[in-house]
Motif scaffolding. Structure first.
Motif, short mmCIF file in Angstrom:
data_model
loop_
_atom_site.label_atom_id
_atom_site.label_comp_id
_atom_site.label_asym_id
_atom_site.label_seq_id
_atom_site.Cartn_x
_atom_site.Cartn_y
_atom_site.Cartn_z
N ASP A 1 0.82 -1.21 0.00
CA ASP A 1 0.00 0.00 0.00
C ASP A 1 0.86 1.26 0.00
OD1 ASP A 1 -1.93 1.93 0.26
OD2 ASP A 1 -2.85 1.10 2.06
N PRO A 2 0.86 2.01 -1.09
CA PRO A 2 1.65 3.25 -1.12
C PRO A 2 1.14 4.30 -0.14
CG PRO A 2 0.23 3.10 -3.05
CD PRO A 2 0.14 1.79 -2.36
N LYS A 3 -0.11 4.17 0.30
CA LYS A 3 -0.67 5.15 1.24
C LYS A 3 -0.06 5.02 2.63
CE LYS A 3 -5.12 5.42 -1.15
NZ LYS A 3 -6.58 5.19 -1.05
N THR A 4 0.56 3.86 2.92
CA THR A 4 1.19 3.66 4.22
C THR A 4 2.70 3.76 4.14
OG1 THR A 4 1.20 1.25 3.90
CG2 THR A 4 -0.73 2.20 4.97
N GLY A 5 3.20 4.30 3.03
CA GLY A 5 4.64 4.52 2.92
C GLY A 5 5.39 3.52 2.07
N ASP A 6 4.71 2.54 1.51
CA ASP A 6 5.40 1.60 0.64
C ASP A 6 5.78 2.30 -0.67
OD1 ASP A 6 5.55 -0.83 2.12
OD2 ASP A 6 3.38 -1.05 1.88
N ARG A 7 6.86 1.85 -1.28
CA ARG A 7 7.40 2.51 -2.48
C ARG A 7 7.63 1.49 -3.60
NH1 ARG A 7 10.08 7.34 -1.41
NH2 ARG A 7 10.06 7.54 -3.70
N MET A 8 7.66 1.99 -4.80
CA MET A 8 8.01 1.17 -5.97
C MET A 8 9.53 1.09 -6.07
SD MET A 8 6.67 1.58 -9.90
CE MET A 8 7.53 3.14 -10.24
N VAL A 9 10.05 -0.12 -6.30
CA VAL A 9 11.50 -0.30 -6.38
C VAL A 9 11.97 -0.81 -7.74
CG1 VAL A 9 11.75 -0.67 -3.89
CG2 VAL A 9 11.35 -2.63 -5.40
N GLU A 10 11.03 -1.25 -8.57
CA GLU A 10 11.41 -1.76 -9.90
C GLU A 10 10.21 -1.64 -10.83
OE1 GLU A 10 13.19 -5.83 -12.03
OE2 GLU A 10 12.30 -5.94 -10.02
N ILE A 11 10.49 -1.35 -12.09
CA ILE A 11 9.46 -1.37 -13.11
C ILE A 11 10.03 -1.97 -14.38
CG2 ILE A 11 9.91 0.94 -14.06
CD1 ILE A 11 6.80 1.23 -14.26
N GLY A 12 9.22 -2.76 -15.06
CA GLY A 12 9.61 -3.34 -16.34
C GLY A 12 8.49 -3.15 -17.33
N CYS A 13 8.81 -2.68 -18.53
CA CYS A 13 7.81 -2.39 -19.56
C CYS A 13 8.20 -3.07 -20.87
CB CYS A 13 7.70 -0.88 -19.80
SG CYS A 13 7.32 0.11 -18.34
N ASP B 1 8.41 -10.60 -15.51
CA ASP B 1 6.96 -10.78 -15.38
C ASP B 1 6.21 -10.03 -16.48
OD1 ASP B 1 7.51 -12.30 -13.21
OD2 ASP B 1 6.54 -11.01 -11.73
N ALA B 2 6.71 -8.87 -16.89
CA ALA B 2 6.07 -8.13 -17.98
C ALA B 2 6.20 -8.91 -19.29
CB ALA B 2 6.69 -6.75 -18.12
N GLU B 3 7.34 -9.55 -19.51
CA GLU B 3 7.53 -10.34 -20.73
C GLU B 3 6.60 -11.56 -20.75
OE1 GLU B 3 12.22 -9.24 -21.63
OE2 GLU B 3 11.73 -10.95 -20.36
N LEU B 4 6.45 -12.21 -19.58
CA LEU B 4 5.53 -13.34 -19.50
C LEU B 4 4.09 -12.86 -19.68
CD1 LEU B 4 7.05 -15.29 -16.47
CD2 LEU B 4 7.11 -15.96 -18.87
N LEU B 5 3.76 -11.73 -19.06
CA LEU B 5 2.41 -11.21 -19.17
C LEU B 5 2.07 -10.81 -20.59
CD1 LEU B 5 -0.19 -10.50 -17.69
CD2 LEU B 5 0.77 -8.23 -17.22
N ALA B 6 3.04 -10.33 -21.33
CA ALA B 6 2.79 -9.98 -22.73
C ALA B 6 2.33 -11.21 -23.51
CB ALA B 6 4.06 -9.39 -23.36
N GLN B 7 2.94 -12.36 -23.24
CA GLN B 7 2.52 -13.59 -23.90
C GLN B 7 1.12 -14.02 -23.45
OE1 GLN B 7 5.72 -16.70 -24.25
NE2 GLN B 7 6.85 -15.29 -22.94
N VAL B 8 0.86 -13.87 -22.16
CA VAL B 8 -0.47 -14.21 -21.63
C VAL B 8 -1.53 -13.29 -22.24
CG1 VAL B 8 -1.91 -14.13 -19.54
CG2 VAL B 8 0.35 -15.21 -19.47
N TYR B 9 -1.21 -12.01 -22.36
CA TYR B 9 -2.16 -11.04 -22.91
C TYR B 9 -2.55 -11.40 -24.34
CZ TYR B 9 -4.02 -6.52 -24.48
OH TYR B 9 -4.81 -5.52 -25.00
N VAL B 10 -1.57 -11.81 -25.14
CA VAL B 10 -1.86 -12.21 -26.51
C VAL B 10 -2.83 -13.39 -26.51
CG1 VAL B 10 -0.88 -13.20 -28.61
CG2 VAL B 10 0.29 -11.34 -27.45
N GLU B 11 -2.60 -14.36 -25.61
CA GLU B 11 -3.50 -15.51 -25.54
C GLU B 11 -4.90 -15.10 -25.09
OE1 GLU B 11 -2.85 -18.39 -26.67
OE2 GLU B 11 -0.70 -18.16 -27.00
#
Length: 227
Positions: free
Chosen positions: A14-26, A155-165
């Motif tokens: 939850d970012p509202k309690t101070g959690d932060r993003m540490v990685e992003i993949g696109c 995970d983004a690369e795997l999800l791209a394959q799932v999205y196509v399916e």
């Protein structure tokens, strides 16, 4: 159409309690085909890393200590995603963290109208089934053997394959053709035979020489399925 499949890793839920993003993949896709263009970054969250989160993605506070702050390089990310639709698994979570980080550096939030949630797509396509990324990869025969821990780009690369399916997979072209035929019910009727005299069909049987070449070719195949 250009679309971006993305995933994030965070310090918590939850970012509202101070959690932060540490990685992003696109991952960039055009007309449901990955183009090979990706964007990947780690961020220093300026806080500790809870052991539970580290167990999920393997990113320690020590590893992230020398990584850039999100506000210092966020323009790279914004330039990459442009105004394209953004696809994520349980997208509300990833959008929440992305927009929280943009808010901390006084940037405009990404509009949720651009959000495509693959969990929602999977729920409609496979009601009652397991909807995790792992479960969907298994369902569609997508190799995830190299996924030991969560990683945003992987995970983004795997999800791209799932999205196509989820969008129809290899049957997309056939579905479009079916839709086209359904929209023109008299399609066959309008294909009139050409006017004029009909010619006698020409013989198309193979010659003895062609049969011999084919026999030699087949004999040269090692361990044939039909043998």
């Amino acid at each position: 159409m250009r679309e971006i499949v993305f995933d994030t890793e965070t310090t918590g839920l939850d970012p509202k309690t101070g959690d932060r993003m540490v990685e992003i993949g696109c991952v960039e896709m055009v007309n449901l085909v990955p183009t090979g263009k990706v964007y990947h970054a780690y961020y220093n969250p300026e806080r500790d890393m809870p052991s539970g989160a580290e167990a999920v993605h393997g990113l320690s506070a020590a590893f992230l200590a020398d990584k850039p702050l999100f506000r210092d390089i966020c323009d790279e990310l914004l330039d990459f995603i442009e105004d394209s639709p953004l696809i994520a698994h349980n997208a509300g979570f990833d959008f929440g963290f992305l927009n929280a980080e943009l808010g901390l550096c006084e940037r405009v939030a990404v509009c949720t109208s651009r959000m495509i949630d693959t969990v929602a797509l999977a729920k409609r396509r496979h009601p009652g089934a397991k909807l995790s990324l792992d479960a969907l990869c298994t369902r569609y025969g997508i190799d995830r053997s190299h996924r030991v821990k969560h990683g945003a780009l992987l995970d983004a690369e795997l999800l791209a394959q799932v999205y196509v399916e989820l969008k129809g997979g290899r049957q997309i072209g056939l579905e479009l053709a079916a839709d086209r035929a359904a929209s023109v019910p008299d399609l066959v009727a309008v294909r009139k035979a050409p006017a004029g005299p009909r010619r006698t069909p020409r013989p198309h049987a193979p010659s003895p020489a062609e049969i011999a070449r084919h026999r030699d070719f087949m004999a040269g195949i090692e361990n044939p399925l039909w043998g």
